[in-house]
Design a protein around this motif. Structure first.
Motif, PDB file in Angstrom:
ATOM      1  N   ASP A 360      15.515  47.880 -23.382  1.00 19.06           N
ATOM      2  CA  ASP A 360      16.487  47.251 -22.492  1.00 19.06           C
ATOM      3  C   ASP A 360      16.732  45.790 -22.838  1.00 19.06           C
ATOM      4  OD1 ASP A 360      16.802  49.589 -21.115  1.00 19.06           O
ATOM      5  OD2 ASP A 360      15.352  49.077 -19.548  1.00 19.06           O
ATOM      6  N   VAL A 361      15.647  45.083 -23.177  1.00 17.71           N
ATOM      7  CA  VAL A 361      15.787  43.633 -23.307  1.00 17.71           C
ATOM      8  C   VAL A 361      16.115  43.169 -24.714  1.00 17.71           C
ATOM      9  CG1 VAL A 361      14.239  43.220 -21.379  1.00 17.71           C
ATOM     10  CG2 VAL A 361      13.298  43.298 -23.670  1.00 17.71           C
ATOM     11  N   ALA A 362      15.736  43.918 -25.735  1.00 18.16           N
ATOM     12  CA  ALA A 362      15.874  43.350 -27.076  1.00 18.16           C
ATOM     13  C   ALA A 362      16.132  44.371 -28.170  1.00 18.16           C
ATOM     14  CB  ALA A 362      14.614  42.564 -27.416  1.00 18.16           C
ATOM     15  N   GLY A 363      16.438  45.607 -27.814  1.00 16.18           N
ATOM     16  CA  GLY A 363      16.592  46.623 -28.851  1.00 16.18           C
ATOM     17  C   GLY A 363      17.722  46.349 -29.813  1.00 16.18           C
ATOM     18  N   ARG A 374       6.897  36.052 -33.140  1.00 12.66           N
ATOM     19  CA  ARG A 374       7.038  34.667 -32.701  1.00 12.66           C
ATOM     20  C   ARG A 374       7.839  34.577 -31.399  1.00 12.66           C
ATOM     21  NH1 ARG A 374       9.152  32.426 -38.472  1.00 12.66           N
ATOM     22  NH2 ARG A 374       7.209  32.531 -39.647  1.00 12.66           N
ATOM     23  N   ALA A 375       8.873  35.397 -31.289  1.00 16.55           N
ATOM     24  CA  ALA A 375       9.698  35.354 -30.087  1.00 16.55           C
ATOM     25  C   ALA A 375       8.890  35.720 -28.850  1.00 16.55           C
ATOM     26  CB  ALA A 375      10.896  36.295 -30.244  1.00 16.55           C
ATOM     27  N   VAL A 376       8.056  36.746 -28.963  1.00 19.20           N
ATOM     28  CA  VAL A 376       7.246  37.162 -27.816  1.00 19.20           C
ATOM     29  C   VAL A 376       6.198  36.099 -27.487  1.00 19.20           C
ATOM     30  CG1 VAL A 376       5.615  38.900 -26.972  1.00 19.20           C
ATOM     31  CG2 VAL A 376       7.647  39.612 -28.244  1.00 19.20           C
ATOM     32  N   ARG A 377       5.634  35.481 -28.512  1.00 25.94           N
ATOM     33  CA  ARG A 377       4.663  34.413 -28.253  1.00 25.94           C
ATOM     34  C   ARG A 377       5.334  33.231 -27.560  1.00 25.94           C
ATOM     35  NH1 ARG A 377       1.153  34.219 -33.923  1.00 25.94           N
ATOM     36  NH2 ARG A 377       0.052  36.211 -33.616  1.00 25.94           N
ATOM     37  N   ALA A 378       6.554  32.884 -28.023  1.00 24.82           N
ATOM     38  CA  ALA A 378       7.279  31.795 -27.370  1.00 24.82           C
ATOM     39  C   ALA A 378       7.633  32.159 -25.936  1.00 24.82           C
ATOM     40  CB  ALA A 378       8.549  31.466 -28.163  1.00 24.82           C
ATOM     41  N   ALA A 379       8.001  33.430 -25.701  1.00 29.16           N
ATOM     42  CA  ALA A 379       8.300  33.877 -24.340  1.00 29.16           C
ATOM     43  C   ALA A 379       7.064  33.821 -23.467  1.00 29.16           C
ATOM     44  CB  ALA A 379       8.864  35.300 -24.383  1.00 29.16           C
ATOM     45  N   SER A 380       5.914  34.181 -24.032  1.00 27.63           N
ATOM     46  CA  SER A 380       4.656  34.124 -23.284  1.00 27.63           C
ATOM     47  C   SER A 380       4.322  32.692 -22.888  1.00 27.63           C
ATOM     48  CB  SER A 380       3.522  34.727 -24.119  1.00 27.63           C
ATOM     49  OG  SER A 380       2.287  34.641 -23.453  1.00 27.63           O
ATOM     50  N   ALA A 381       4.538  31.760 -23.812  1.00 25.03           N
ATOM     51  CA  ALA A 381       4.270  30.351 -23.501  1.00 25.03           C
ATOM     52  C   ALA A 381       5.206  29.869 -22.395  1.00 25.03           C
ATOM     53  CB  ALA A 381       4.452  29.501 -24.761  1.00 25.03           C
ATOM     54  N   SER A 382       6.487  30.322 -22.428  1.00 21.55           N
ATOM     55  CA  SER A 382       7.435  29.937 -21.395  1.00 21.55           C
ATOM     56  C   SER A 382       7.030  30.511 -20.042  1.00 21.55           C
ATOM     57  CB  SER A 382       8.842  30.423 -21.775  1.00 21.55           C
ATOM     58  OG  SER A 382       9.773  30.142 -20.766  1.00 21.55           O
ATOM     59  N   ALA A 383       6.523  31.749 -20.048  1.00 28.37           N
ATOM     60  CA  ALA A 383       6.104  32.378 -18.795  1.00 28.37           C
ATOM     61  C   ALA A 383       4.871  31.697 -18.212  1.00 28.37           C
ATOM     62  CB  ALA A 383       5.827  33.866 -19.029  1.00 28.37           C
ATOM     63  N   LEU A 395      12.224  35.926 -22.722  1.00 31.02           N
ATOM     64  CA  LEU A 395      12.452  36.521 -24.036  1.00 31.02           C
ATOM     65  C   LEU A 395      13.681  35.915 -24.700  1.00 31.02           C
ATOM     66  CD1 LEU A 395      11.654  40.310 -23.567  1.00 31.02           C
ATOM     67  CD2 LEU A 395      10.436  38.663 -24.981  1.00 31.02           C
ATOM     68  N   ARG A 396      14.695  35.634 -23.901  1.00 32.04           N
ATOM     69  CA  ARG A 396      15.897  35.016 -24.468  1.00 32.04           C
ATOM     70  C   ARG A 396      15.568  33.651 -25.058  1.00 32.04           C
ATOM     71  NH1 ARG A 396      21.431  33.525 -21.157  1.00 32.04           N
ATOM     72  NH2 ARG A 396      22.410  32.351 -22.833  1.00 32.04           N
ATOM     73  N   ARG A 397      14.744  32.890 -24.348  1.00 31.25           N
ATOM     74  CA  ARG A 397      14.322  31.592 -24.886  1.00 31.25           C
ATOM     75  C   ARG A 397      13.519  31.789 -26.171  1.00 31.25           C
ATOM     76  NH1 ARG A 397      12.671  30.509 -19.378  1.00 31.25           N
ATOM     77  NH2 ARG A 397      14.240  29.265 -18.291  1.00 31.25           N
ATOM     78  N   GLY A 398      12.660  32.802 -26.183  1.00 27.56           N
ATOM     79  CA  GLY A 398      11.865  33.065 -27.382  1.00 27.56           C
ATOM     80  C   GLY A 398      12.723  33.441 -28.565  1.00 27.56           C
ATOM     81  N   VAL A 399      13.757  34.259 -28.319  1.00 26.26           N
ATOM     82  CA  VAL A 399      14.678  34.645 -29.398  1.00 26.26           C
ATOM     83  C   VAL A 399      15.444  33.432 -29.897  1.00 26.26           C
ATOM     84  CG1 VAL A 399      16.737  35.984 -29.937  1.00 26.26           C
ATOM     85  CG2 VAL A 399      14.879  37.033 -28.649  1.00 26.26           C
ATOM     86  N   ARG A 400      15.897  32.592 -28.961  1.00 29.46           N
ATOM     87  CA  ARG A 400      16.647  31.408 -29.356  1.00 29.46           C
ATOM     88  C   ARG A 400      15.807  30.502 -30.244  1.00 29.46           C
ATOM     89  NH1 ARG A 400      17.905  28.183 -24.432  1.00 29.46           N
ATOM     90  NH2 ARG A 400      19.197  29.981 -23.919  1.00 29.46           N
ATOM     91  N   ALA A 401      14.489  30.460 -29.994  1.00 29.07           N
ATOM     92  CA  ALA A 401      13.613  29.610 -30.794  1.00 29.07           C
ATOM     93  C   ALA A 401      13.545  30.068 -32.246  1.00 29.07           C
ATOM     94  CB  ALA A 401      12.204  29.589 -30.202  1.00 29.07           C
ATOM     95  N   GLN A 402      13.947  31.332 -32.519  1.00 28.37           N
ATOM     96  CA  GLN A 402      13.916  31.843 -33.893  1.00 28.37           C
ATOM     97  C   GLN A 402      15.226  31.586 -34.622  1.00 28.37           C
ATOM     98  OE1 GLN A 402      10.825  32.715 -34.382  1.00 28.37           O
ATOM     99  NE2 GLN A 402      10.661  32.464 -32.156  1.00 28.37           N
ATOM    100  N   ASN A 403      16.221  31.090 -33.910  1.00 29.25           N
ATOM    101  CA  ASN A 403      17.530  30.886 -34.528  1.00 29.25           C
ATOM    102  C   ASN A 403      17.523  29.711 -35.498  1.00 29.25           C
ATOM    103  OD1 ASN A 403      18.675  33.027 -33.208  1.00 29.25           O
ATOM    104  ND2 ASN A 403      19.576  31.800 -31.575  1.00 29.25           N
ATOM    105  N   ALA A 404      18.353  29.823 -36.499  1.00 29.22           N
ATOM    106  CA  ALA A 404      18.463  28.765 -37.508  1.00 29.22           C
ATOM    107  C   ALA A 404      19.118  27.537 -36.890  1.00 29.22           C
ATOM    108  CB  ALA A 404      19.284  29.253 -38.706  1.00 29.22           C
ATOM    109  N   ALA A 405      18.433  26.402 -36.950  1.00 27.15           N
ATOM    110  CA  ALA A 405      18.968  25.175 -36.356  1.00 27.15           C
ATOM    111  C   ALA A 405      20.178  24.657 -37.120  1.00 27.15           C
ATOM    112  CB  ALA A 405      17.884  24.103 -36.308  1.00 27.15           C
ATOM    113  N   GLY A 406      20.328  25.084 -38.385  1.00 26.68           N
ATOM    114  CA  GLY A 406      21.431  24.573 -39.192  1.00 26.68           C
ATOM    115  C   GLY A 406      22.792  24.924 -38.635  1.00 26.68           C
ATOM    116  N   LEU A 407      22.898  26.024 -37.873  1.00 27.04           N
ATOM    117  CA  LEU A 407      24.202  26.421 -37.349  1.00 27.04           C
ATOM    118  C   LEU A 407      24.710  25.428 -36.317  1.00 27.04           C
ATOM    119  CD1 LEU A 407      26.431  28.513 -37.417  1.00 27.04           C
ATOM    120  CD2 LEU A 407      25.188  29.834 -35.692  1.00 27.04           C
ATOM    121  N   GLU A 408      23.804  24.756 -35.609  1.00 24.06           N
ATOM    122  CA  GLU A 408      24.232  23.820 -34.575  1.00 24.06           C
ATOM    123  C   GLU A 408      24.883  22.577 -35.171  1.00 24.06           C
ATOM    124  OE1 GLU A 408      21.879  23.028 -31.238  1.00 24.06           O
ATOM    125  OE2 GLU A 408      20.937  25.006 -31.193  1.00 24.06           O
TER     126      GLU A 408
END
Length: 681
Positions: A360-363, A374-383, A395-408
């Protein structure tokens, strides 16, 4: 570290001390000036005697008295399954017994500080407290003019090549140069496995991922293959596969992020330290993305590929023969199916104590095993910050943390704050948006699991065109789709893309597509006709290169694996070749009176204070405005009311509509404003 390993090291040290004692005695016999009044400036005989008789940690060890049978004891220890670090290092680095003697001789001042002063005495210089090359050769029983013995300290030989021993003071004659064992090597021989401080920030902890290609690579590494290249289509898959393969080959791993290494002041030196770290651990090296280091420091790539240890390089590009003189084993990592990714999500979330359903959340998120971890670990730290179990937002925050910063740097990131309930659109447009969302969510099921291959080298991306007048909801719809998929929205800034110089626009677009490939996000091209416009007949060089730009975009969109949304006010200006390649085209018509009524009600909803005279039915029937204009007029009315210190009344709304008409260049006619026309006067 086992006692047997330390015992073996100290037994070798004790043998060297015997030679030190003998050499001290010889120096006394040969001393031409035993009554030198300045001898105390370096060391006198009494001080030497005290040093030779003094106690230290090395001498207090119960195995210190072992002499002749030291190696026999070591053989028995290894036969019993003990790991002797000095011997293991000698085998891994292909050291001769004389190399080991030189290493131990140079190591003694780091084991027992008495040897600092003894070496100063033997060097005839109390300021030089490490063994010189000449002293080391003498203690090792080799002639100072022996080419073979001196050659063991050349840069091409194992001791120096692997960084196990450093020859310092290059300005001195060869025999007078100092020898030093790096702290990391000394610590390893004493049982410390902490990585070198320069290497530690580059290393990553990667969970292995079992796949068929990992088994193939593992067999190859076990059979003697020393260099392999894994091309990955999904970031984070290659490293996990390589770790699994090296484990099957019976080796540990040193996983290194080459992006961080490439930005260091001296990447080549860091590559040498990485290789030494792997050598000390008896491990293989997993490094990627290789193209990052190839661009920044080609010499570093050459050094990495010429390692005597197994090296698995990971990257998104095809192997370039210029990277190495050796030919690697070339393999491709698998494209994970939806079910495989869901299984990885659920495994990692279960390890963190989360009961969320990965399907449901990330498939639908295109993440590799390492990124999921890494995403789940980041989500765990956020929780943990809130003290609650992991949520979808974590989990959304954890996924965002894996995104390439160069696009911004090339596009503006928007965190979606709207949902389907906020959209007021015609039924046809709403159905089209739902279809685009379904394509993005289930593309792996259709294209990978069900093998509905597109052919022609097309990617797994989804591309849709939103066409309609300004203010009809195109941008908001893109935001809703991103929110439904739990993704960020990146709006491409055309100012950073379009360039007057030939070829630069294509380069800028390529950078965007490359960065977007490593990002789980929605890529939104507003005013897309500016760069996806029709090709024209070639009348001059400008037309020729403009058509090349369009042709490039046609090809690039087909190979894009992400979700790209294009918006235009003028669909007729979009090249037909683009529309043929689009997965969906959603038309955004002007809203009907019923839709306009819904829009007015949403824009004038609480907590905005309203008077009873606001006639929403009249506003919807009389003023043919798009949703964006209605929102703008409502905001203007709110400002007018706030300035007057009163709730929003019909006079405020009518005045705001008049301003909106003037912005649109439309006439303010009495027949449209009806009874409320007088409010404008």
């Amino acid at each position: 570290m086992s006692d047997a390993s330390l015992s073996h090291l100290l037994a070798r040290a004790a043998r060297v001390e015997e030679r030190v004692r003998g050499l001290v005695a010889q120096r006394r016999t040969d001393d031409p000036a035993p009554e030198d009044p300045f001898r105390g400036l370096y060391l006198n005989d009494e001080a030497v005697d005290r040093l030779l008789e003094g106690s230290a940690a090395v001498r207090s060890h119960p195995e210190y008295q072992v002499r002749a049978r030291a190696e026999d004891d070591a053989d028995r220890a290894e036969a019993a399954g003990e790991v002797l670090r000095l011997r293991q290092l000698a085998r891994s680095a292909s050291l001769t017994d004389f190399d080991v003697e030189l290493l131990v001789i140079a190591l003694l001042p780091d084991l027992d500080n008495r040897f600092e002063r003894l070496y100063g005495y033997l060097n005839d210089d109390v300021t030089r407290r490490r063994a010189s090359v000449g002293l080391a050769l003498e203690l090792g029983g080799a002639s100072a003019i022996s080419s073979s013995a001196r050659g063991r300290l050349e840069p091409s030989r194992p001791l120096i090549r692997h960084g196990l021993l450093l020859v310092e003071d290059p300005e001195r004659p060869f025999l007078g140069r100092g020898l030093r064992v790096p702290d990391r090597v000394a610590a390893h021989l004493l049982g410390d496995d902490a990585p070198d401080p320069s290497v530690a920030p580059l290393m990553e902890d990667v969970t292995p991922y079992a796949a068929a290609v990992a088994t193939q690579l593992g067999h190859a590494l076990a059979s003697g293959v020393m260099l392999a290249h894994l091309r990955e289509r999904l970031t984070g898959t290659g490293a996990a596969v390589a770790v699994e393969a090296l484990g099957l080959a019976g080796r540990g791993t040193v996983v290194v992020d080459l992006r961080r290494l490439a930005t260091a002041n001296d990447p080549v030196h860091l590559v040498a330290l990485v290789q030494r770290e792997a050598l000390l651990r008896g491990a293989g090296v997993v490094a990627g993305p290789i193209e990052a280091l190839a661009d920044a420091a080609p010499d570093g790539v050459h050094l990495l590929t010429e390692s005597e240890l197994p090296v698995v390089l990971v990257g998104a590009l095809t192997w370039d023969p210029q990277w190495s003189r050796a030919s690697p084993l070339l393999l491709d990592t698998p494209v994970l199916t939806r079910s495989e990714r869901v299984a990885l999500w659920e495994r990692e979330m279960e390890a963190e104590g989360s009961g969320l359903d990965g399907n449901d959340v990330a498939g639908h998120l295109a993440l590799g095993p390492t990124q999921i971890q890494r995403a789940v670990r980041a989500a765990s730290a956020s929780a943990r910050r809130t003290g609650h179990p992991i949520t979808g937002e974590d989990l959304r925050r954890g996924v965002r943390a894996q995104n390439a910063a160069g696009l911004e740097r090339l596009a503006r990131r928007i965190e979606p704050e709207v949902s389907w309930e906020d959209l007021v659109l015609a039924p046809g447009a709403l159905r089209g948006l739902k279809e685009v969302t379904a394509r993005a969510r289930y593309r792996d099921t259709v294209l990978t699991d069900w093998r509905m291959r597109r052919g022609g080298g097309r990617g797994h991306g989804v591309t849709a065109l939103f066409a309609g007048d300004s203010g009809t909801g195109k941008t908001m719809s893109a935001e809703v789709i991103a929110a439904d998929l739990r993704l960020d929205l990146y709006t491409v800034n055309l100012a950073t893309v379009v360039d007057k110089y030939i070829g630069e626009t294509e380069k800028n677009l390529e950078r965007i597509f490359v960065e977007a490939a490593g990002v789980n996000a929605v890529l939104f091209f507003d005013e897309a006709d500016a760069i996806f416009g029709k090709r024209s007949d070639v009348r001059d060089a400008h037309d020729k290169y403009a058509n090349i730009e369009s042709a490039y975009l046609l090809q690039r969109l087909e190979t894009f694996d992400g979700l790209a949304l294009l918006a235009t006010n003028l669909r007729a200006n979009i090249d037909e070749a683009f529309t043929r390649r689009l997965d969906a085209i959603v038309e955004f018509p002007a809203p009907t009176p019923e839709l306009r009524r819904s829009l007015w009600l949403r824009c004038l909803a609480p907590p905005l204070p309203l008077t009873d005279d606001v006639d929403v039915d009249f506003l919807a029937e009389s003023f043919e405005l798009a949703g964006g204009n209605i929102r703008s007029a409502s905001t203007t009315a709110a400002y007018l009311a706030a300035a007057a210190g009163t709730p929003v009344g019909m006079s405020d709304v009518i005045a705001a509509v008049e301003q909106e008409y003037r912005k649109l260049g439309r006439l303010v006619l009495e027949r449209e404003f009806g009874l409320y026309y007088a409010l404008l006067r």
